[in-house]
Design a protein around this motif. Structure first.
Motif, PDB file in Angstrom:
ATOM      1  N   PHE A  92       0.832  -1.207   0.000  1.00  0.00           N
ATOM      2  CA  PHE A  92       0.000   0.000   0.000  1.00  0.00           C
ATOM      3  C   PHE A  92       0.867   1.258   0.000  1.00  0.00           C
ATOM      4  O   PHE A  92       1.951   1.270   0.587  1.00  0.00           O
ATOM      5  N   SER A  93       0.365   2.300  -0.640  1.00  0.00           N
ATOM      6  CA  SER A  93       1.144   3.525  -0.802  1.00  0.00           C
ATOM      7  C   SER A  93       1.251   4.289   0.519  1.00  0.00           C
ATOM      8  O   SER A  93       0.463   4.061   1.443  1.00  0.00           O
ATOM      9  N   ASP A  94       2.204   5.208   0.586  1.00  0.00           N
ATOM     10  CA  ASP A  94       2.417   6.014   1.800  1.00  0.00           C
ATOM     11  C   ASP A  94       1.152   6.741   2.252  1.00  0.00           C
ATOM     12  O   ASP A  94       0.803   6.679   3.435  1.00  0.00           O
ATOM     13  N   PRO A  95       0.462   7.448   1.330  1.00  0.00           N
ATOM     14  CA  PRO A  95      -0.736   8.177   1.794  1.00  0.00           C
ATOM     15  C   PRO A  95      -1.781   7.247   2.413  1.00  0.00           C
ATOM     16  O   PRO A  95      -2.391   7.578   3.434  1.00  0.00           O
ATOM     17  N   VAL A  96      -1.964   6.075   1.824  1.00  0.00           N
ATOM     18  CA  VAL A  96      -2.971   5.139   2.360  1.00  0.00           C
ATOM     19  C   VAL A  96      -2.557   4.661   3.747  1.00  0.00           C
ATOM     20  O   VAL A  96      -3.375   4.597   4.672  1.00  0.00           O
ATOM     21  N   ARG A  97      -1.270   4.363   3.913  1.00  0.00           N
ATOM     22  CA  ARG A  97      -0.810   3.898   5.228  1.00  0.00           C
ATOM     23  C   ARG A  97      -0.933   4.998   6.280  1.00  0.00           C
ATOM     24  O   ARG A  97      -1.292   4.736   7.420  1.00  0.00           O
ATOM     25  N   SER A  98      -0.670   6.236   5.866  1.00  0.00           N
ATOM     26  CA  SER A  98      -0.810   7.352   6.817  1.00  0.00           C
ATOM     27  C   SER A  98      -2.270   7.510   7.226  1.00  0.00           C
ATOM     28  O   SER A  98      -2.576   7.709   8.404  1.00  0.00           O
ATOM     29  N   GLU A  99      -3.172   7.425   6.246  1.00  0.00           N
ATOM     30  CA  GLU A  99      -4.602   7.555   6.567  1.00  0.00           C
ATOM     31  C   GLU A  99      -5.041   6.428   7.489  1.00  0.00           C
ATOM     32  O   GLU A  99      -5.808   6.644   8.434  1.00  0.00           O
ATOM     33  N   LEU A 100      -4.530   5.231   7.220  1.00  0.00           N
ATOM     34  CA  LEU A 100      -4.892   4.076   8.057  1.00  0.00           C
ATOM     35  C   LEU A 100      -4.432   4.294   9.492  1.00  0.00           C
ATOM     36  O   LEU A 100      -5.202   4.101  10.449  1.00  0.00           O
ATOM     37  N   LEU A 101      -3.189   4.736   9.649  1.00  0.00           N
ATOM     38  CA  LEU A 101      -2.652   4.965  11.001  1.00  0.00           C
ATOM     39  C   LEU A 101      -3.445   6.048  11.732  1.00  0.00           C
ATOM     40  O   LEU A 101      -3.736   5.921  12.918  1.00  0.00           O
ATOM     41  N   LYS A 102      -3.820   7.084  10.971  1.00  0.00           N
ATOM     42  CA  LYS A 102      -4.601   8.167  11.578  1.00  0.00           C
ATOM     43  C   LYS A 102      -5.923   7.622  12.116  1.00  0.00           C
ATOM     44  O   LYS A 102      -6.340   7.952  13.228  1.00  0.00           O
ATOM     45  N   CYS A 103      -6.558   6.771  11.327  1.00  0.00           N
ATOM     46  CA  CYS A 103      -7.846   6.197  11.760  1.00  0.00           C
ATOM     47  C   CYS A 103      -7.664   5.279  12.963  1.00  0.00           C
ATOM     48  O   CYS A 103      -8.469   5.290  13.897  1.00  0.00           O
ATOM     49  N   ILE A 104      -6.585   4.483  12.937  1.00  0.00           N
ATOM     50  CA  ILE A 104      -6.345   3.557  14.055  1.00  0.00           C
ATOM     51  C   ILE A 104      -6.123   4.342  15.345  1.00  0.00           C
ATOM     52  O   ILE A 104      -6.562   3.952  16.415  1.00  0.00           O
ATOM     53  N   ARG A 105      -5.463   5.503  15.203  1.00  0.00           N
ATOM     54  CA  ARG A 105      -5.169   6.320  16.404  1.00  0.00           C
ATOM     55  C   ARG A 105      -6.348   7.170  16.832  1.00  0.00           C
ATOM     56  O   ARG A 105      -6.276   7.817  17.881  1.00  0.00           O
TER      57      ARG A 105
END
Lengths: 282, 187
Positions: free
Chosen positions: B167-180
Motif C-alpha cells: 500500500f502507498s504512503d498516503p494510504v498507510r498514513s490515513e490508516l494509522l490516523k484512523c487507528i489512532r
C-alpha cells in the motif's frame, strides 16, 4: 449515463434539497441507479445524506471530493474511491430487489479553497481551468458510466470553477428557484450567462426550472405565472412544509426511514415532479 | 465482457466494483467504514515466494456497534481473464491467504453453464477461497459473489509487512490516523 446539473446563481433556493429528493424519487419510482456528486463546498447535500456525524467521518477519513482533487496529481486517483454506496437513509431503496440506488460523493468545506488553488495552478500551466476540470470530471464519470443511469451534480451557487465545469459537461440543467423577485432575477441572469457559452445544455434548450419551496400568496402566484411563461417549468411546485425540512435532516449515521416517513405529505407531489422530469431526461 | 482485453486493463474496472459495490456488502449495517483499494499486481518483491502478489487489495477498518475495538481486514483479489480460468487459479488465490485475511478469485463468466465453473467453484468452497464473476467488467452491477471467502489469519508480521510493501504512503498514513482516532468510528 446521463449528467444532470442542479444549478442556479442564487443560494437558498433549494438546490441541495432538490438533489436529495429528486435522486431518491427517481431511483425508487423509476428503478434507476443514481450517483450524486456534491460539488458545493457548503456540503449541505452531503450532510442531508450522511448526517453531520457521517460527514465529519468522511472528512476525517479523507473520503470526500476534496480529497479526490487533492489526489489529482497522482495518476491512479479514481473517483470511485470516494463514492459512498447506498448513501440514502430511505429504507425502501435498500429493500428493493431491482437496481435502484443512490450513491454519493460527499463534499467538504475545504473544497472551496482547493478549487481556487487548483484553478491558479492550471492557469500557471497556461491551460484553461474550465476545460481542464470539465475534462477531468467527464473522464472520471465515463469510467464508471456503465454502472449508473444518471449522475446528479449538485452545484454551488454562482459560477465557481467546479460549477462551470459541471455546466460544461451536463446533458441537462435543472434550476430550482423560489417564486420571488430576487430569485427570479438571479434565474434570469443565470440563464443569460448559461446561454452565453458557459453551458451547452442551456444553449440547446435542455434547461428546466422547478419550484421546490412554494408558499402561496398573491405575489408568489404572480411570479409563478411569470416563470411558467418564460422558462420550461416542470410541474408541480412543491409546497413549503415542515416535512421537507425534516426530510433534509438525517439524525444519525445509521438511522433509516421509509420514503413515506421521510417526505410525509409531500411524497405525491415530489413523485410527480420526479416522473415528469425523468420524461425529459431518459 | 471485453474479450481479448489484457488482464492488466481489467484491474481498474475491478477496482471500481470493489469500491462501489463489494465494500458495501462487507461493511456492518451500522456505522462508518474506512476502506482503501489499491492495484497491487506489480507491488512488493517476489522474494517471499511464488503467487504472493494479489492483483488488487482492499484494506477495511470497521467496528461492531457493541464492539470494544476496531477490526482491520485485508482482502486480496486475483483477476483472471477468459481462457485462463481453472483450478490452478484457485490455488494461486489460495496462496494469498498467507498474506491476507480474505482471498477472492475474480473472473469473467458469460453464463452459469460454463464448463470450468463447477470444478472451480468446488475447489473454492473446499479451500475457503471466494469467487466473484462478472458479465461486463465495466458495469459494477454485473458482478456476482458466487461464494464468499472464508476468513484466514496470516501471521501479524506477514500482514504488517504486506501492508507496508503493497500500500502507498498516503494510504498507510490515513490508516494509522484512523487507528489512532477510534472515536471516528463511534456512532
Amino acid at each position: 449515463m446521463k449528467i444532470l446539473a442542479i444549478s442556479n446563481l442564487k443560494g437558498g433556493v433549494g438546490k441541495s434539497t432538490s438533489t436529495m429528493f429528486l435522486s431518491e424519487h427517481i431511483a425508487l419510482y423509476l428503478d434507476k441507479r443514481i450517483l450524486v456528486l456534491d460539488l458545493d463546498p457548503q456540503a449541505n447535500c452531503s450532510a442531508m445524506f450522511l448526517s453531520t456525524k457521517g460527514l465529519t467521518h468522511a472528512h476525517e477519513t479523507s473520503s470526500t471530493l476534496l480529497h479526490f482533487f487533492i489526489g489529482l496529481g497522482n495518476s491512479n486517483v479514481r473517483l470511485s474511491s470516494y463514492i459512498r454506496s447506498s448513501a440514502s437513509d430511505v429504507v425502501d431503496l435498500k429493500k428493493l430487489r431491482g437496481v435502484a440506488r443512490v450513491d454519493l460523493v460527499p463534499s467538504d468545506i475545504g473544497l472551496y479553497f482547493v478549487e481556487h488553488e487548483l484553478t491558479k495552478a492550471i492557469l500557471n500551466q497556461g491551460r484553461d481551468p474550465d476545460e481542464f476540470l470539465a475534462a477531468c470530471l467527464k473522464r472520471q464519470l465515463e469510467a464508471i458510466g456503465a454502472s449508473y443511469d444518471l449522475a446528479i451534480l449538485d452545484c454551488a451557487p454562482g459560477f465557481s470553477p467546479l460549477t462551470r465545469a459541471a455546466l460544461r459537461i451536463a446533458d441537462f440543467v435543472v434550476s430550482p428557484t423560489i417564486a420571488d423577485e430576487v430569485s427570479v432575477r438571479s434565474l434570469k441572469e443565470f440563464t443569460k450567462r448559461g446561454m452565453g457559452g458557459i453551458c451547452p445544455a442551456i444553449q440547446n434548450g435542455r434547461h428546466y426550472v422547478i419550484v421546490p419551496i412554494f408558499s402561496s400568496n398573491w405575489q408568489t402566484k404572480r411570479m409563478l405565472e411569470y416563470i411558467k411563461g418564460e422558462y420550461k417549468f416542470v410541474e408541480p411546485r412543491i409546497g413549503y412544509s415542515v416535512d421537507i425540512i425534516r426530510a433534509a435532516e438525517r439524525i444519525r449515521v445509521d438511522s433509516e426511514r421509509s420514503l413515506r416517513e421521510k417526505y410525509n405529505g409531500s411524497v405525491k407531489d415530489i413523485r410527480r415532479l420526479a416522473e415528469r422530469l425523468s420524461e425529459y431526461i431518459f | 465482457m471485453l474479450l481479448g482485453v489484457p488482464e492488466k486493463e481489467l484491474y481498474e474496472h475491478v477496482a471500481h466494483y470493489i469500491e462501489i459495490r463489494f465494500s458495501e456488502g462487507i461493511r456492518p449495517r451500522h456505522g462508518p467504514l474506512f476502506r482503501r483499494v489499491e492495484i497491487t499486481a506489480l507491488k512488493g518483491d517476489m522474494g517471499s515466494g511464488k503467487w504472493t502478489r494479489p492483483d488488487l487489495c482492499m484494506l477495511s477498518l470497521w467496528r461492531y456497534k457493541y464492539g470494544t475495538h476496531l477490526n482491520l481486514d485485508v482482502y486480496g483479489f486475483e483477476v483472471k481473464k477468459s481462457g485462463k480460468i481453472g483450478v490452478d487459479a484457485v490455488h494461486e488465490t489460495l496462496a494469498h491467504t498467507r498474506l491476507v485475511n480474505y482471498a477472492y478469485l475474480t473472473v469473467p463468466c458469460a453464463s452459469d453453464d460454463e464448463d470450468w465453473l463447477p470444478p472451480v467453484l468446488e475447489s473454492c468452497n473446499l479451500h475457503g477461497v471466494g469467487l466473484i464473476t462478472f458479465l461486463d467488467v465495466r458495469n459494477v452491477n454485473s458482478f456476482r459473489i458466487i461464494t464468499s471467502a472464508k476468513r484466514f489469519d496470516p501471521s501479524p508480521n506477514a500482514l504488517d509487512n504486506f501492508i507496508k510493501t503493497r500500500f502507498s504512503d498516503p494510504v498507510r498514513s490515513e490508516l494509522l490516523k484512523c487507528i489512532r482516532t477510534p472515536s471516528l468510528f463511534d456512532l
